[in-house]
Design a protein around this motif. Sequence first.
Motif, mmCIF file in Angstrom:
data_model
loop_
_atom_site.group_PDB
_atom_site.id
_atom_site.type_symbol
_atom_site.label_atom_id
_atom_site.label_comp_id
_atom_site.label_asym_id
_atom_site.label_seq_id
_atom_site.Cartn_x
_atom_site.Cartn_y
_atom_site.Cartn_z
ATOM 1 N N VAL A 1 1.106 -1.069 0.050
ATOM 2 C CA VAL A 1 -0.124 0.133 -0.060
ATOM 3 C C VAL A 1 1.059 1.241 -0.095
ATOM 4 O O VAL A 1 1.800 1.241 0.587
ATOM 5 C CB VAL A 1 -0.985 -0.083 1.204
ATOM 6 N N HIS A 2 0.685 2.324 -0.850
ATOM 7 C CA HIS A 2 1.466 3.110 -0.941
ATOM 8 C C HIS A 2 0.554 4.633 -1.271
ATOM 9 O O HIS A 2 -0.316 4.664 -2.220
ATOM 10 C CB HIS A 2 2.507 3.504 -2.185
ATOM 11 N N ALA A 3 0.614 5.541 -0.289
ATOM 12 C CA ALA A 3 -0.161 6.945 -0.404
ATOM 13 C C ALA A 3 -1.707 6.448 -0.601
ATOM 14 O O ALA A 3 -2.817 6.896 -1.271
ATOM 15 C CB ALA A 3 0.209 7.491 -1.865
ATOM 16 N N GLY A 4 -2.067 5.300 0.145
ATOM 17 C CA GLY A 4 -3.418 4.804 0.367
ATOM 18 C C GLY A 4 -3.963 3.918 -0.852
ATOM 19 O O GLY A 4 -4.998 3.394 -0.624
ATOM 20 N N GLU A 5 -3.081 3.731 -1.735
ATOM 21 C CA GLU A 5 -3.732 2.896 -2.864
ATOM 22 C C GLU A 5 -2.711 1.329 -2.785
ATOM 23 O O GLU A 5 -1.560 1.554 -2.712
ATOM 24 C CB GLU A 5 -3.004 3.568 -4.234
ATOM 25 N N PRO A 6 -3.718 0.482 -3.013
ATOM 26 C CA PRO A 6 -2.796 -0.814 -3.035
ATOM 27 C C PRO A 6 -2.224 -1.077 -4.378
ATOM 28 O O PRO A 6 -2.684 -0.471 -5.408
ATOM 29 C CB PRO A 6 -4.144 -1.949 -2.852
ATOM 30 N N GLY A 7 -1.081 -2.152 -4.435
ATOM 31 C CA GLY A 7 -0.503 -2.266 -5.516
ATOM 32 C C GLY A 7 0.337 -3.581 -5.333
ATOM 33 O O GLY A 7 0.185 -4.319 -4.272
ATOM 34 N N SER A 8 0.876 -3.894 -6.492
ATOM 35 C CA SER A 8 1.783 -5.044 -6.375
ATOM 36 C C SER A 8 3.054 -5.128 -7.245
ATOM 37 O O SER A 8 2.964 -4.180 -7.971
ATOM 38 C CB SER A 8 0.967 -6.416 -6.885
ATOM 39 N N LEU A 9 3.938 -5.775 -6.914
ATOM 40 C CA LEU A 9 5.208 -5.758 -7.710
ATOM 41 C C LEU A 9 5.410 -7.141 -8.016
ATOM 42 O O LEU A 9 5.518 -8.158 -7.075
ATOM 43 C CB LEU A 9 6.387 -5.260 -6.719
ATOM 44 N N ARG A 10 5.582 -7.458 -9.216
ATOM 45 C CA ARG A 10 5.977 -8.867 -9.847
ATOM 46 C C ARG A 10 7.583 -8.712 -10.188
ATOM 47 O O ARG A 10 7.729 -7.956 -11.127
ATOM 48 C CB ARG A 10 4.810 -9.405 -10.848
ATOM 49 N N GLU A 11 8.439 -9.676 -9.905
ATOM 50 C CA GLU A 11 9.752 -9.872 -10.093
ATOM 51 C C GLU A 11 10.248 -11.366 -10.319
ATOM 52 O O GLU A 11 9.725 -12.140 -9.677
ATOM 53 C CB GLU A 11 10.506 -9.139 -9.409
ATOM 54 N N HIS A 12 11.025 -11.257 -11.247
ATOM 55 C CA HIS A 12 11.762 -12.468 -11.442
ATOM 56 C C HIS A 12 13.305 -12.032 -11.221
ATOM 57 O O HIS A 12 13.903 -11.599 -12.012
ATOM 58 C CB HIS A 12 11.562 -13.064 -13.175
ATOM 59 N N SER A 13 13.482 -12.718 -10.106
ATOM 60 C CA SER A 13 14.983 -12.598 -9.577
ATOM 61 C C SER A 13 16.101 -13.411 -9.753
ATOM 62 O O SER A 13 15.598 -14.618 -9.537
ATOM 63 C CB SER A 13 14.683 -12.278 -7.923
ATOM 64 N N ARG A 14 17.261 -12.966 -9.677
ATOM 65 C CA ARG A 14 18.524 -13.844 -10.042
ATOM 66 C C ARG A 14 19.165 -13.655 -8.739
ATOM 67 O O ARG A 14 19.716 -12.540 -8.250
ATOM 68 C CB ARG A 14 19.294 -13.426 -11.351
ATOM 69 N N PHE A 15 19.616 -14.926 -8.328
ATOM 70 C CA PHE A 15 20.619 -14.948 -7.244
ATOM 71 C C PHE A 15 21.891 -15.759 -7.581
ATOM 72 O O PHE A 15 21.980 -16.633 -8.535
ATOM 73 C CB PHE A 15 20.002 -15.712 -6.136
ATOM 74 N N THR A 16 22.982 -15.486 -6.858
ATOM 75 C CA THR A 16 24.261 -16.404 -7.064
ATOM 76 C C THR A 16 24.860 -16.274 -5.887
ATOM 77 O O THR A 16 24.558 -15.883 -4.764
ATOM 78 C CB THR A 16 25.021 -15.493 -8.094
ATOM 79 N N ARG A 17 25.934 -17.197 -5.864
ATOM 80 C CA ARG A 17 26.729 -17.228 -4.529
ATOM 81 C C ARG A 17 27.985 -16.371 -4.639
ATOM 82 O O ARG A 17 28.241 -16.157 -5.719
ATOM 83 C CB ARG A 17 27.369 -18.808 -4.141
ATOM 84 N N HIS A 18 28.282 -15.610 -3.560
ATOM 85 C CA HIS A 18 29.401 -14.790 -3.672
ATOM 86 C C HIS A 18 30.064 -15.301 -2.128
ATOM 87 O O HIS A 18 29.455 -14.999 -0.874
ATOM 88 C CB HIS A 18 28.808 -13.409 -3.455
ATOM 89 N N ASP A 19 31.308 -15.706 -2.098
ATOM 90 C CA ASP A 19 31.979 -16.080 -0.834
ATOM 91 C C ASP A 19 31.094 -17.211 -0.154
ATOM 92 O O ASP A 19 31.200 -17.172 0.875
ATOM 93 C CB ASP A 19 32.478 -14.831 -0.030
ATOM 94 N N GLY A 20 30.409 -17.962 -0.894
ATOM 95 C CA GLY A 20 29.722 -18.949 -0.481
ATOM 96 C C GLY A 20 28.374 -18.634 -0.032
ATOM 97 O O GLY A 20 27.564 -19.643 0.552
ATOM 98 N N ALA A 21 27.953 -17.473 0.279
ATOM 99 C CA ALA A 21 26.751 -16.972 0.762
ATOM 100 C C ALA A 21 25.770 -16.647 -0.590
ATOM 101 O O ALA A 21 26.084 -16.264 -1.682
ATOM 102 C CB ALA A 21 26.668 -15.693 1.482
ATOM 103 N N TRP A 22 24.454 -16.761 -0.486
ATOM 104 C CA TRP A 22 23.444 -16.333 -1.423
ATOM 105 C C TRP A 22 23.478 -15.071 -1.422
ATOM 106 O O TRP A 22 23.520 -14.255 -0.378
ATOM 107 C CB TRP A 22 22.190 -17.249 -1.238
#
Length: 147
Positions: free
Chosen positions: A116-137
């Motif tokens: 909810v932002h400024a009283g208005e509902p909304g949504s965010l759809r994302e296709h996220s990419r992850f990798t390991r860096h020094d063993g951590a995601w």
Amino acid sequence: MSRRKPRPRTPAPAPALTAATPCPCGLDAAYGACCGRFHAGTGAGAPTAELLMRSRYSAFVAGDAAYLLRTWAPETRPGTLDLDPGMRWTGLEIEAATDGTAFHQRGTVTFTARYVHAGEPGSLREHSRFTRHDGAWVYVDGDFPDA
């Protein structure tokens, strides 16, 4: 009767997160035992790309910019991160996850986050990419597919 337009209502602030409150990431666990442990930096980081995604969503809910920067891949991480105090995150739905386990070096998570932002509902759809860096995601980047 007044002809004035009603002003958008400011959303109530999100309830404070405590170790005992339900975790905002949507898993059936208390915040302290779920994403809160990652935010606090006690112990190991998130063991899968999906759990990192969930903990990053919870960090947005908590306003924890330091955690978001800490879990961002160095090659794509911004120098600073200014979170909008008027944004109230209200729910997370994981739609798909590929790879991203202890047996992988990369993974993806597709999700929808509601707000909810400024009283208005909304949504965010994302296709996220992850990798390991020094063993951590870490979060690398994402695309915003059509809803």
